[in-house]
Design a protein around this motif. Structure first.
Motif, short mmCIF file in Angstrom:
data_model
loop_
_atom_site.label_atom_id
_atom_site.label_comp_id
_atom_site.label_asym_id
_atom_site.label_seq_id
_atom_site.Cartn_x
_atom_site.Cartn_y
_atom_site.Cartn_z
N ALA A 184 0.84 -1.20 0.00
CA ALA A 184 0.00 0.00 0.00
C ALA A 184 0.87 1.25 0.00
O ALA A 184 2.03 1.22 0.39
CB ALA A 184 -0.88 -0.02 1.24
N TYR A 196 -5.49 3.02 -4.72
CA TYR A 196 -6.64 2.82 -3.83
C TYR A 196 -7.16 1.38 -3.93
O TYR A 196 -7.00 0.72 -4.96
CB TYR A 196 -7.77 3.81 -4.17
CG TYR A 196 -7.57 5.13 -3.49
CD1 TYR A 196 -7.77 5.25 -2.11
CD2 TYR A 196 -7.14 6.25 -4.19
CE1 TYR A 196 -7.55 6.45 -1.46
CE2 TYR A 196 -6.92 7.47 -3.56
CZ TYR A 196 -7.13 7.55 -2.18
OH TYR A 196 -6.90 8.74 -1.54
N ASP A 197 -7.81 0.95 -2.84
CA ASP A 197 -8.33 -0.42 -2.74
C ASP A 197 -9.52 -0.64 -3.67
O ASP A 197 -10.23 0.31 -4.02
CB ASP A 197 -8.82 -0.70 -1.30
CG ASP A 197 -7.71 -0.60 -0.28
OD1 ASP A 197 -6.53 -0.47 -0.69
OD2 ASP A 197 -8.02 -0.67 0.92
N ARG A 205 -1.45 -2.53 -6.86
CA ARG A 205 -1.27 -1.99 -5.51
C ARG A 205 -2.58 -1.90 -4.77
O ARG A 205 -3.64 -1.88 -5.38
CB ARG A 205 -0.66 -0.58 -5.60
CG ARG A 205 0.80 -0.59 -5.93
CD ARG A 205 1.42 0.73 -5.58
NE ARG A 205 0.77 1.83 -6.30
CZ ARG A 205 1.41 2.88 -6.78
NH1 ARG A 205 2.70 2.97 -6.62
NH2 ARG A 205 0.76 3.82 -7.39
N GLY A 206 -2.48 -1.80 -3.46
CA GLY A 206 -3.67 -1.62 -2.63
C GLY A 206 -4.24 -2.96 -2.22
O GLY A 206 -3.67 -4.02 -2.48
N THR A 255 -12.38 3.25 -1.11
CA THR A 255 -12.31 2.08 -1.98
C THR A 255 -13.19 2.26 -3.22
O THR A 255 -14.20 2.97 -3.17
CB THR A 255 -12.77 0.80 -1.23
OG1 THR A 255 -12.58 -0.33 -2.09
CG2 THR A 255 -14.24 0.87 -0.82
N ASN A 293 -5.98 5.57 -11.01
CA ASN A 293 -5.49 4.88 -9.82
C ASN A 293 -4.03 4.44 -9.87
O ASN A 293 -3.47 4.07 -8.85
CB ASN A 293 -6.39 3.69 -9.50
CG ASN A 293 -6.28 3.24 -8.06
OD1 ASN A 293 -6.20 4.08 -7.16
ND2 ASN A 293 -6.25 1.93 -7.82
#
Ligand code: GDP
Ligand code: MN
Length: 339
Positions: free
Chosen positions: A22, A60-61, A84-85, A30, A55
Motif C-alpha cells: 500500500a 486505492y483499494d 497496488r492496494g 475504496t 489509480n
C-alpha cells in the motif's frame, strides 16, 4: 497464486482479502463494484480505465461484491491488473438478496407480468430488484465496505475518457463534500408510480424542517409535483456516513415496508437521490464535470477544449449528456450555485 492456494481447490475464502503493498497518504477509500462472475471481462474494461486514468498514481483499494461466491477464475483474471492496494472480494448474505417476509410474492409476480406488458425495462427480473434494494439498504453495512469512509461506485463496462490528475477522495475530504456525481437523468415513470406518495408520507411523519434540496425534484415549490430527476447512481463518489446512520436506515425501512421494490420496480438511483435531498445540503454535493465518463448509453464529456487537452480526454464533446433534454444537471447546478 499464494492467496488462492490457501483456500480449498475451486472455493475461495469469504471474504477474501488480498493485500498488496500500500501507499501512504491515501484517504480511507475504496472502489466498489457489485458484479457477477460472468461480468469479469467487462469488469476488466472498467479496471483498465480506472487504473490507467486515475489509480496508477494512488493505489486505492478495490472491493468486489457478489450475490454468489466469486470463482477462482474471476479472481485470477483480474488480480494482476491491480498492482497496488487491497483487493476485497465478498459475498452478500443471502437474507439481504431475497424477499423480506412481508412481501406477497404472488402479487409481486403478477405485478412483474403487468409491467412486462407495458414494456418496462427489467420488468420481469427479480435479481434486478434485489440489486436495487441491496444498493439502498445494505451495501454500506457490508463488513468489507463499512470500514471505509469513501467509496467510488463503478460498474462493469464503464469507461473513463480523461485523466484524473488529482486525488478525488482527498478533494472530497478537503472540500467537505459528501456526494459526488456525474450525470443526472429523469426516471421512467412506470417504474415508480407510488414512490412520490410514500416519500411525501415519510416527510409528513418524520421531517420537521424544510430540506433545501427538494427543489431538485420539483418544478415548483409545492409537494404536488415530482419531476423524477435523479443522480445516475452507477457513478458515485460518496461518504458512507450518508447512509450509515439511524435517520437513513429509518428512511430505507419505511420505503422497504411498502414493498415497492417488488410490487413496482423502484430503482436505487431515484431513492438514493431522494435521501440525499432530505439529509444533505447543497454544499455537500459536488458535480465532477471534469470527469469524462461513459455508462451505456450516455456520456459525460467536458466542454472546455483546454481541459480536454490537459487531461488527454478522448471523448466527443458534442455527445455530452449534460445539456440533453433527458438530463437535469443544469437544474441541480442552479440550486447548488444559488444556495
Ligand atoms: P443498469 O445500469 O440499471 O442497466 O443495471 P446493471 O445491469 O448495470 O446493474 C447495476 C449493477 O449491479 C452493476 O454493477 C451490475 O454488475 C450489478 N448487478 C446487477 N444484477 C446483478 C446480479 O444479479 N448479481 C450481481 N452480483 N450483480 C448484479
Ligand atoms: Mn449499469
Amino acid at each position: 497464486l499464494e492467496y488462492i492456494e490457501q483456500s480449498l481447490p475451486g472455493i475461495l475464502a469469504n471474504p477474501l482479502v488480498i493485500n498488496k503493498n500500500a501507499l501512504t497518504n491515501l484517504q480511507n477509500a475504496t472502489f466498489l463494484v457489485l458484479c457477477r462472475n460472468q461480468d469479469v471481462y467487462e469488469l476488466l474494461e472498467t479496471i483498465q480505465s480506472v487504473q490507467d486514468r486515475f489509480n496508477h498514481r494512488y493505489g486505492y483499494d478495490w472491493t468486489f461484491l457478489n450475490d454468489k461466491p466469486f470463482s477462482v477464475d474471476f479472481v485470477n483474471t483480474i488480480v494482476d491488473y491491480i498492482p497496488r492496494g487491497r483487493l476485497n472480494f465478498g459475498q452478500i448474505p443471502p437474507e439481504q438478496w431475497s424477499y423480506p417476509d412481508w412481501v406477497n410474492q404472488t402479487f409481486a409476480a403478477e405485478q412483474r407480468e403487468s409491467m412486462a406488458n407495458e414494456n418496462v425495462l427489467y420488468a420481469l427480473s427479480e435479481s434486478y430488484r434485489f440489486m436495487c434494494r441491496y444498493y439502498l439498504g445494505f451495501f454500506y453495512r457490508h463488513e468489507l465496505v463499512a470500514k471505509y469512509q469513501y467509496y467510488w461506485r463503478l460498474e462493469p463496462g464503464i469507461k473513463l475518457y480523461c485523466d484524473i490528475n488529482y486525488d478525488v477522495f482527498q478533494f472530497m475530504k478537503l472540500n467537505n463534500k459528501k456526494y459526488g456525481f456525474t450525470m443526472t437523468i429523469f426516471e421512467y415513470s412506470k417504474t415508480i408510480p407510488s414512490l412520490w406518495f410514500h416519500f411525501k408520507q415519510f416527510i409528513k411523519e418524520n421531517i420537521d424542517y424544510n430540506p433545501p434540496l427538494l427543489e431538485f425534484v420539483q418544478n415548483d415549490d409545492t409537494l404536488t409535483s415530482y419531476n423524477e430527476c435523479h443522480f445516475w447512481s452507477n457513478f458515485e463518489i460518496a461518504d458512507l456516513s450518508i447512509f450509515d446512520n439511524d435517520q437513513y436506515n429509518h428512511f430505507f425501512n419505511y420505503l422497504d415496508q411498502t414493498g415497492g421494490f417488488f410490487y413496482e420496480r423502484w430503482g436505487d438511483a431515484p431513492i438514493h437521490s431522494l435521501a440525499i435531498l432530505l439529509f444533505l445540503t447543497p454544499n455537500d454535493l459536488w458535480w465532477f464535470g471534469d470527469i469524462g465518463y461513459y455508462h451505456a448509453p450516455y456520456l459525460q464529456c467536458p466542454q472546455l477544449a483546454q481541459l480536454r487537452l490537459q487531461n488527454k480526454c478522448s471523448c466527443n464533446p458534442n455527445e455530452d449528456f449534460t445539456d440533453s433534454f433527458l438530463s437535469c444537471t443544469r437544474h441541480i447546478l442552479d440550486i447548488i450555485n444559488s444556495y
